[in-house]
Design an enzyme around this catalytic site. Structure first.
Site, PDB file in Angstrom:
ATOM      1  N   ASN A   1      46.814  69.044  24.450  1.00 20.86           N
ATOM      2  CA  ASN A   1      46.281  70.373  24.748  1.00 20.86           C
ATOM      3  C   ASN A   1      47.345  71.142  25.505  1.00 20.86           C
ATOM      4  OD1 ASN A   1      44.689  72.632  25.415  1.00 20.86           O
ATOM      5  ND2 ASN A   1      43.972  71.641  27.295  1.00 20.86           N
ATOM      6  N   GLY A   2      47.758  72.288  24.983  1.00 23.02           N
ATOM      7  CA  GLY A   2      48.747  73.095  25.672  1.00 23.02           C
ATOM      8  C   GLY A   2      49.801  73.626  24.727  1.00 23.02           C
TER       9      GLY A   2
ATOM     10  N   GLY B   1      37.911  74.358  21.009  1.00 21.02           N
ATOM     11  CA  GLY B   1      38.606  74.448  19.734  1.00 21.02           C
ATOM     12  C   GLY B   1      37.667  74.172  18.581  1.00 21.02           C
TER      13      GLY B   1
ATOM     14  N   TYR C   1      37.128  82.074  31.201  1.00 18.42           N
ATOM     15  CA  TYR C   1      36.603  82.050  29.836  1.00 18.42           C
ATOM     16  C   TYR C   1      36.453  80.669  29.217  1.00 18.42           C
ATOM     17  CZ  TYR C   1      36.389  82.992  24.782  1.00 18.42           C
ATOM     18  OH  TYR C   1      36.022  83.013  23.467  1.00 18.42           O
TER      19      TYR C   1
ATOM     20  N   CYS D   1      42.798  73.432  23.375  1.00 15.99           N
ATOM     21  CA  CYS D   1      42.208  72.319  22.637  1.00 15.99           C
ATOM     22  C   CYS D   1      41.433  71.428  23.602  1.00 15.99           C
ATOM     23  CB  CYS D   1      43.284  71.489  21.941  1.00 15.99           C
ATOM     24  SG  CYS D   1      44.295  72.418  20.768  1.00 15.99           S
TER      25      CYS D   1
END
Length: 507
Positions: free
Chosen positions: A101-102, A28, A257, A2
């Protein structure tokens, strides 16, 4: 994966939060949200979709205030429910808005503890809501009406001791300020920036440094693993290390990526690391495929383009753009479901037949996860007239599930799981397949910052850096993921009363 942003400013922050999320959209595309604070009141807008689709002019006008946070969501459980769009919020204590995020690796145990000890109800399957309630419960122990930096750091220290996994967090507390912190391993990135205005200093935190650049903030530094940053409502910056034994072990997939090439993470240029990947992979191809008659090197847009160009340079071969990408289609790897990924590949890419016809082509991609996209792209190359299609991956074989926030939790979905390279090549119908060696990948990234001694590489080698992952855990999340997919709601969940209050009836 995210994207998160948080700003404490001297002027309205809604537009800067929006612009920051737009730059982080690649992290995201399932949902987005912004919450601001104005006159001790939350103003919230969130929903499923891209940032540009969630926020319209009427929503932006209501997002008043000089302090706020934002989030763009990528669903790690494979679901796509608006009920799990962030930011989340709780009314007590003070009023806390939260974005994350995570992924937590001990969320199952924590959920029971939160109800038993804190008497708090978790309304979604999101570990972000769980983490918010843990933070809120610890903050509840502060008895004064004003929270000090010392209180915040004590709270974050306790939170670090309770939770495990990968996390970068930003939270806005009504009447107090914004707090942000990063997991003690530094698996997920978090950057800190400052902007000087006529009104005074403004501060911003974001998942990637590029978000700071986009809204005119100057990058100060990365938030250190385990560190907490507290910016008061008045704009005072406080920082403190809150973990007992922090280590810098960033997720290497950020560099392969996820992150934008113009981002810097822990002192590493993502672009430079990808160039290094290309050089090392090119050298491997030169050594192991010296007998192959490759005519041209063609990247699969977009992440692999920098890698492919360096491979072509190393091999002294022509570099060509063989595919045109429809930029209005999302990233297929992070779409919430295999069916959507399959359907989107040909809508996303179109081949330039003249670059393939009668040639032996080397296609280059950043990685191969499920193999579905790779196989379809190779098929497109053959349909366009390629004689032979070779395939190179800038990352090693992905053989193990990810538990730190990337949607590849089931080993059975990974094409490399339990297979040798020749078998993978047969499945995707490649005439030859070569992967980057893990040592070369690590060195390609480490070359940009030799001080980092270790990266999170579990998807390649099965070594989970939090040291709390066993087969029982992997089987449990695999089962949970399957159940979540079956129970995915057909109708969007109802919006919260708070959001309904901030929306037009015609939305």
């Amino acid at each position: 994966m995210c994207g998160i942003v948080g700003i404490v400013g001297k002027t309205p922050v809604a537009q800067s939060l929006y612009d920051g999320l737009t730059v982080l959209q690649h992290r995201g595309q399932d949902a987005a949200g912004i919450i601001t604070i104005d006159h001790n009141r939350f103003n919230l807008r969130k929903g499923n979709g891209l940032v540009r689709d969630v926020f319209h002019t009427r929503h932006m006008k209501r997002l008043s205030g000089t302090m706020g946070i934002g989030h763009c969501r990528y669903p790690t459980a494979g679901t796509s429910s608006s009920a799990e769009a962030q930011p989340f919020y709780v009314n007590s204590p003070f009023g806390i808005a939260f974005a994350h995020n995570g992924n937590l690796t001990n969320s199952h145990d924590l959920q029971e503890e939160v109800f038993r000890i804190a008497r708090r109800h978790i309304n979604t399957s999101s570990d972000s809501e769980l983490l918010l309630n843990i933070l809120a419960h610890e903050l509840q122990q502060c008895t004064d009406l004003t929270v000090t930096a010392k209180d915040i750091f004590k709270v974050v220290t306790t939170v670090h001791k309770k939770i495990r996994g990968a996390y970068a967090v930003v939270a806005a507390i009504i009447g107090q300020g914004v707090v942000a912190f990063r997991d003690p391993h530094g698996i997920r990135p978090l950057a800190l920036g400052k902007r000087i205005t006529e009104m005074g200093e403004e501060y911003m935190v974001a998942s990637e440094s590029v978000a700071l650049d986009a809204v005119g903030f100057t990058f100060i530094r990365d938030v250190a693993p385990g560190e907490a940053v507290y910016i008061t409502e008045q704009g005072e910056l406080h920082t403190q290390q809150c973990a007992e034994a922090p280590t810098t072990s960033p997720c290497i997939f950020e560099f392969v990526y996820f992150a934008r090439p113009d981002t810097f993470i822990d002192g590493i240029s993502v672009y430079a690391s990808r160039v290094n990947m290309g050089r090392k992979l090119g050298e491997k191809i030169k050594k192991e495929w010296a007998d192959l008659d490759i005519d041209v090197v063609i990247p699969i847009p977009e992440t692999s383009m920098d890698v492919a160009l360096q491979i072509a340079t190393t091999l002294d071969l022509p570099y060509r753009q063989g595919f045109v990408k429809n930029r209005y289609i999302g990233r297929t790897f992070i779409m919430p479901g295999q069916t959507q990924r399959k359907q989107s590949v040909r809508r996303k890419l179109n081949a330039i037949s003249s670059e393939f016809k009668g040639k032996n082509v080397l296609l280059v991609d950043d990685s191969i996860v499920r193999g579905t996209t790779s196989g379809q792209i190779i098929e497109m190359a053959r349909e366009s007239g390629a004689k032979k299609v070779y395939f190179a991956s800038a990352a090693p074989e992905i053989r193990f599930p990810n538990v730190y926030g990337i949607d590849m939790p089931s080993a059975n979905e990974l094409i490399a799981y339990g297979r040798e390279i020749d078998q993978i090549a047969d499945l995707i119908q490649a005439d030859g397949l070569i992967f980057q060696d893990i040592e070369d990948l690590v060195n390609a990234v480490k070359e940009e910052n030799p001080e980092i001694q270790r990266f999170e590489t579990s998807v390649f080698d099965g070594n989970y850096i939090t040291a709390d992952i066993d087969q029982d855990y992997l089987e449990r999340i695999d089962i949970a993921r399957g159940e979540a997919a079956k129970q995915a709601p057909v109708v969007q969940a109802e919006l919260s009363n708070l959001e309904m209050h901030n929306m037009d009836s015609d939305n």
